[in-house]
Scaffold this active site. Structure first.
Site, mmCIF file in Angstrom:
data_model
loop_
_atom_site.group_PDB
_atom_site.id
_atom_site.type_symbol
_atom_site.label_atom_id
_atom_site.label_comp_id
_atom_site.label_asym_id
_atom_site.label_seq_id
_atom_site.Cartn_x
_atom_site.Cartn_y
_atom_site.Cartn_z
ATOM 1 N N GLU A 1 -10.424 50.088 -23.484
ATOM 2 C CA GLU A 1 -9.274 49.116 -22.791
ATOM 3 C C GLU A 1 -8.302 49.043 -23.726
ATOM 4 O O GLU A 1 -7.931 48.007 -24.030
ATOM 5 C CB GLU A 1 -10.002 47.949 -22.236
ATOM 6 C CG GLU A 1 -10.894 48.339 -21.102
ATOM 7 C CD GLU A 1 -11.244 47.233 -20.314
ATOM 8 O OE1 GLU A 1 -11.553 46.190 -20.884
ATOM 9 O OE2 GLU A 1 -11.502 47.239 -18.846
ATOM 10 N N GLU B 1 -18.843 52.208 -17.197
ATOM 11 C CA GLU B 1 -19.575 50.905 -16.630
ATOM 12 C C GLU B 1 -19.450 51.020 -15.229
ATOM 13 O O GLU B 1 -18.584 51.608 -14.426
ATOM 14 C CB GLU B 1 -18.221 49.821 -17.143
ATOM 15 C CG GLU B 1 -18.352 49.643 -18.766
ATOM 16 C CD GLU B 1 -17.221 48.494 -19.182
ATOM 17 O OE1 GLU B 1 -16.780 47.620 -18.254
ATOM 18 O OE2 GLU B 1 -16.635 48.568 -20.147
HETATM 19 C C1 GAL Z 1 -14.655 45.895 -18.427
HETATM 20 C C2 GAL Z 1 -14.660 45.748 -19.775
HETATM 21 C C3 GAL Z 1 -15.506 45.010 -20.293
HETATM 22 C C4 GAL Z 1 -16.088 43.633 -19.371
HETATM 23 C C5 GAL Z 1 -16.051 44.222 -17.795
HETATM 24 C C6 GAL Z 1 -16.054 42.817 -17.033
HETATM 25 O O1 GAL Z 1 -13.203 46.075 -17.865
HETATM 26 O O2 GAL Z 1 -14.618 47.040 -20.356
HETATM 27 O O3 GAL Z 1 -15.801 44.758 -21.604
HETATM 28 O O4 GAL Z 1 -14.838 43.043 -19.659
HETATM 29 O O5 GAL Z 1 -14.936 44.860 -17.736
HETATM 30 O O6 GAL Z 1 -17.017 42.286 -17.459
HETATM 31 MG MG MG Z 2 -11.692 44.117 -21.715
#
Ligand code: GAL
Ligand code: MG
Length: 999
Positions: A449, A518
């Site tokens: 990010e 993720e």
């Molecule tokens: C993503 C990010 C993670 C965490 C997650 C939300 O956007 O990469 O670090 O913030 O969202 O829990």
């Molecule tokens: Mg982040």
């Protein structure tokens, strides 16, 4: 403020001139290199590093002085006569200094790069170090210091370094004298690197990883690079080791057996071939041992032969397409903060393996070096991520037209800023140079990010130039400019819905593989979409799989309960100036690594074998593993069950080659059971499968083998007695008596032998204590689903077909608006005292998502046990029941609560056809052959909704039974896509039915 200008000239403090200069990253440090620990000759170089005679761990109590502001720090900070002490490694915010702050993307400091606030909190650490000259140099190593450090030896400035999650090494020999020496380290909470470390975590600082001294000869091995790959036939291994600094003798062992020996010098690498090589994979993490011997050192390295490549858009290991069934892991512990000792790392990794997880992303920075060696041993594919995130740039008002729609337009500010180019590249170099020899690292990720721009493009190119043997990863969803991303080897996204992934597969212009770095945001009660994603992953070889967000909740310990349990806090509990609440409680494990029910779901979804039914009595055991015959390591026990018992059971062994299947015949499965029956195949480990003990359950499959015909119930005989008054209907059947309140259209009582089994009137229930994924919860409160007022239009009673039938027209609402729901209901009481409830409701357009539709009953505390036939024994929901199966279960109500740290709806059981709650002599039985959900809790939904923490919960004076005609799924919408339509309740019209039998 220029610190050097306010400090006394020539004082230690006056040396502090680097932390706002993004071009001064490391001063006085040794060049980076692959991680290794030298041993003395004659030692076992494969022992734990603490056994090395050349390794001195400096962990322990250090002198410590804390200053809220660097400005108040004395000029001679190395004079620590009046100081306190602190344990190293640790985070000072967990030791009583400063305070933890949980912030996700918002920078904890004003956005003013490369400057940081004048009042930087500082911790000054001091320690004595004994030195006896022995011809060896002393290398002082810090494996992690947040955010930067100034080092002094005997009061003399020795160097500066930043990049929190990386090793900084200083050769301090020249500054030492014989006897006692003083090491002083000033650790600043903020530096220009802070802009590059905006990861979603508690913001802590200090010396948080091991500190040690290595004793090394003048002329020593500076670095070495291992290349260990199979040949094109995957039968022979090719090993190549190049060395820097000095020449060496190398020996490769397979177990205890020496299989090759040779030497390497700076101009000639060591090369050898291994016949019949055993390849490394997460399924079969075979490692060879490499011994590197120099004039006076011995280094032990484990070597795994494997090849990572992307061929025609398919991610491959050793020539086979592999999928990553992974998880994102932060170094985060409630007691030790960012510090994970060996035991903690091993515990996490073993639990991952026990959960059938095969991949881990070190979100969002490199872990301690020993972590990777454990992944090599245990078999986990690692996405190794550089210490880089600049997410907070999105909150910068860089565009006058800033609005919610273009909120991300600042994301690439640093990614494009030439001032930060070198600092970003530095982080990539450190990542690759340290971990390059680890076979478990299969993908480099150059950050998280941080938008996308020229600096990141250069980062990818740099990584490739340093190591061409692994693909590079970066999630660049917010790619707002035209910087080409062809240097990225895969397309990576987060939280993309299954539909959008499907669309990706159909794109003509994109040939790269796709990874969900993720997904299935595991916040609170969830995730509910794992199986859906898994099915999709299996559909195309272009899909590399995904990594669940995230491994463990981040919590701080606020104190202890009377019975000694830690009270976990999250954002906002430490008096932070700004925080992101419980967004850090979004994982598969609680802070202490007790698994959430979500981890059980993961384990089951990621199971290595899956069974399908081919015909009435034939089943296929499909092996999802890529490298091993699942039958070598798993054995199967099966059982056929129905409500109330077991019809048959057996076991079998099988053989199913990688991605192949085995067929088995189970004649009993074809029988007529005359009632619904299920077969369950339970796979247990044998022959030392992975980290499982033999006999441990690895996964299961349940398949319905018989569906019974439904027989209509015919009531015969005399209808129950009816007494009708203006405000009440009373119905009596034997020793059961119902009292129906015509004013509220509720049953005030269900009496058995004169005793009311209800502690309060039975009510309709449309609300659940919002789970973290219930992003629409404000609409529920706006409609007042949680505290409605009743309106009764009509009630009537009649005796028909041996039953007493009550008919009701009513509505539910609040002030201001029209009622949110109108309902007609029918209550049919048979002459055995059974009550059949049927209702049809129509909701107003104000209700677009209904969390539940059902009944709520309060019973006396002595009704403390339930039995049910449905999905147990984990909590289960329409979309979260993979780890559960249909069976007969019994439980104490006190044990049915899932203790989410931020309390929320929990403990429901889906797909039940029967449930009873009893005090031992009186029982209420609920049933519906079409299935319903229920929960039995010591807490009301109001209590769960209201309290911020589990430790604040107060038990209800009754036990609360929710019998739900239907309950919405849980999904993962806290960060992921909205709950899929099929797991929502039907609206605007919905009906419900259930039977209640008191006995
Ligand atoms: C993503 C990010 C993670 C965490 C997650 C939300 O956007 O990469 O670090 O913030 O969202 O829990
Ligand atoms: Mg982040």
């Amino acid at each position: 403020m220029d610190i050097s200008a306010i400090a006394k000239k020539g004082s230690p403090k006056s040396e502090m001139i680097y932390h706002e200069d993004p071009l001064a990253l490391h001063i006085g440090t040794l060049p980076d290199h692959a991680y290794f620990i030298p041993f003395a000759k004659g030692q076992d170089a494969f022992a734990e590093r603490r056994c090395s005679q050349r390794f001195e761990l400096l962990n322990g109590e250090w002198y410590f002085a804390y200053y809220d502001s660097i400005i108040d720090m004395p000029d001679d900070l190395t004079d620590m006569r009046d100081s306190e002490s602190i344990f190293v490694p640790s985070n000072l915010q967990l030791c009583g200094y400063d305070k933890p702050q949980y912030t996700n993307l918002n920078y904890p400091i004003p956005y003013d790069p490369p400057f940081v606030p004048d009042d930087i909190p500082v911790g000054v650490y001091g320690r004595d170090y004994d030195y006896t000259p022995d011809g060896l140099r002393r290398i002082l190593c810090f494996e992690g210091v947040d955010s930067c450090l100034y080092l002094y030896v005997n009061g003399v400035f020795a160097g500066y370094s930043q990049v929190s999650h990386h090793t900084s090494e200083f050769d301090i020999t020249e500054l030492l004298h014989e006897g006692q020496n003083r090491l002083t380290v000033a650790v600043l909470k903020w530096c220009d690197g802070t802009y590059l470390e905006d990861q979603d975590k508690f913001r802590l600082s200090g010396i948080f990883r091991d500190v040690y001294v290595l004793s090394r000869p003048e002329k020593s091995l500076r670095d070495f690079r291992i290349t260990a790959v199979p040949d094109s036939t995957f039968t022979k291994g090719e090993l190549r080791v190049s060395v820097e600094g000095t020449s060496a003798i190398l020996r490769l062992y397979d177990g205890e057996k020496l299989i090759c020996r040779g030497d390497a010098s700076e101009d000639k690498p060591f090369e050898c071939e291994v016949e019949d090589v055993r390849l490394w994979s997460a399924e079969s993490p075979y490692l060879y041992r490499l011994e590197i011997e120099t004039d006076s050192e011995l280094i032990g390295e484990k070597v795994g032969f494997r090849k990572v490549e992307i061929v025609d858009g398919v991610f491959k290991l050793n020539g086979k397409h592999i999928k990553l069934f992974g998880v994102n892991r932060h170094d985060s512990y409630p007691d030790t903060g960012y510090y994970a000792d060996r035991e903690k790392m091993l515990h996490d990794l073993t639990l991952m393996k026990r959960s059938n997880i095969n991949a881990v992303r070190t979100s969002h920075y490199p872990n301690a070096p020993e972590f990777y060696a454990m992944c090599d041993e245990l078999g986990l594919y690692v996405i190794d991520e550089a210490d880089l995130e600049t997410h907070g740039c999105v909150c910068v008002y860089n565009d006058l037209k800033w609005s919610a729609e273009n909120a991300y337009n600042g994301i690439a500010l640093i990614a494009k800023d030439p001032l930060f180019r070198e600092a970003i590249l530095d982080r990539e170099r450190l990542l690759v140079s340290r971990d390059v020899n680890r076979p478990s690292v299969v993908i480099w990720s150059f950050g998280n990010e941080s938008g996308y721009g020229e600096n990141l493009r250069e980062a990818a190119k740099l990584i490739k130039s340093l190591d061409s043997s692994r693909p590079v990863h970066y999630e660049s969803t917010y790619k707002l400019d035209e910087t080409p991303d062809d240097v990225l080897d895969m397309v990576s996204e987060m939280y993309t819905s299954p539909e959008d992934i499907q669309k990706f597969l159909e794109r003509e212009d994109e040939k790269r593989p796709f990874i969900l770095c993720e997904y299935s945001h595991a916040m609170g009660n969830g995730p509910g979409d794992l199986e859906e994603y898994h099915e999709l992953f299996m559909k195309s070889d272009r899909l590399m799989g995904g990594l669940v967000w995230e491994w463990a909740d981040h919590g701080v310990i606020l104190g202890y309960t009377a019975d000694g349990k830690p009270k976990y806090g999250y954002g906002g509990d430490s008096g932070e100036k700004h925080d992101d609440g419980n967004f850090c409680m979004d994982a598969l494990c609680y802070p202490d690594r007790t698994p959430h029910t979500g981890l059980a779901e993961v384990k089951q979804v990621y199971r290595p074998v899956r069974v399908t039914r081919i015909s009435a009595d034939r089943f296929a055991v499909n092996n999802l593993l890529r490298f091993i015959d699942a039958g070598e390591y798993l054995t199967c026990n099966w059982e056929i069950t129905y409500d109330g018992g077991k019809a048959a059971a057996g076991s079998f062994d099988f053989s199913a080659e990688p991605m192949g299947s085995a067929e088995v015949t189970i004649p009993e499965a074809a029988r007529n059971f005359e009632r619904d029956a299920y077969i369950r195949f339970i796979f247990t480990a044998k022959n030392g499968y992975s980290v499982f003990a033999d006999g441990d359950e690895v996964g299961f499959d349940q398949i319905k083998v018989f569906t019974a015909e439904r027989k209509a119930v015919i009531n015969e005989g005399k209808a129950p007695d009816i007494t009708e008054t203006p405000l009440k209907f009373e119905i009596t059947a034997g020793d059961i008596r119902y009292v129906f309140n015509r004013r509220t259209a509720q049953f005030d009582g269900i009496f058995k032998g004169g005793k009311n089994l209800l502690a309060k009137p039975m009510e309709y229930n449309f609300f659940r204590a919002p789970i973290d994924n219930d992003t629409m919860k404000n609409d529920w409160y706006a409609a007042h689903l949680n505290d409605y007022k009743l309106k009764v239009y009509e009630t009537s009673i009649s005796a028909e077909n041996s039953c007493a039938i009550i008919r009701v027209k009513q509505s539910f609402g609040w002030s201001i608006h029209q009622p949110f729901a109108k309902m007609t209901a029918e209550y049919r009481i048979g002459n055995h005292g059974e009550l059949d409830i049927g209702c049809d409701a129509e909701f107003s357009n104000k209700v677009t998502f209904l969390p539940r539709f059902g009944l709520r009953l309060f019973v006396d505390k002595d009704f403390d046990s339930v039995e049910y036939y449905g999905y147990g024994e984990y909590e289960s929901y329409a979309d979260k029941h993979q780890a559960s199966y249909v069976g007969n279960f019994s439980a104490k109500i006190a044990d049915m609560h899932e203790d989410y740290i931020r309390p929320q709806e929990n403990g429901s059981h889906w797909g039940c056809t029967r449930m009873s709650v009893t005090n031992g002599s009186d029982t209420l039985v609920f049933s519906n052959p079409d299935g319903f959900s229920f929960s039995a809790s010591e807490y009301t939904q109001e209590e769960l909704a209201e309290k911020r923490h589990n430790f604040e919960l107060v038990k209800c004076e009754h036990n609360v039974i929710c019998a739900d005609f239907d309950m919405a799924g849980v999904g993962s919408a806290a960060c992921g896509p909205q709950l899929a339509e099929k797991y929502r309740l039907s609206l605007p019209k919905i009906s419900g039915s259930i039977k209640i039998v008191p006995n």
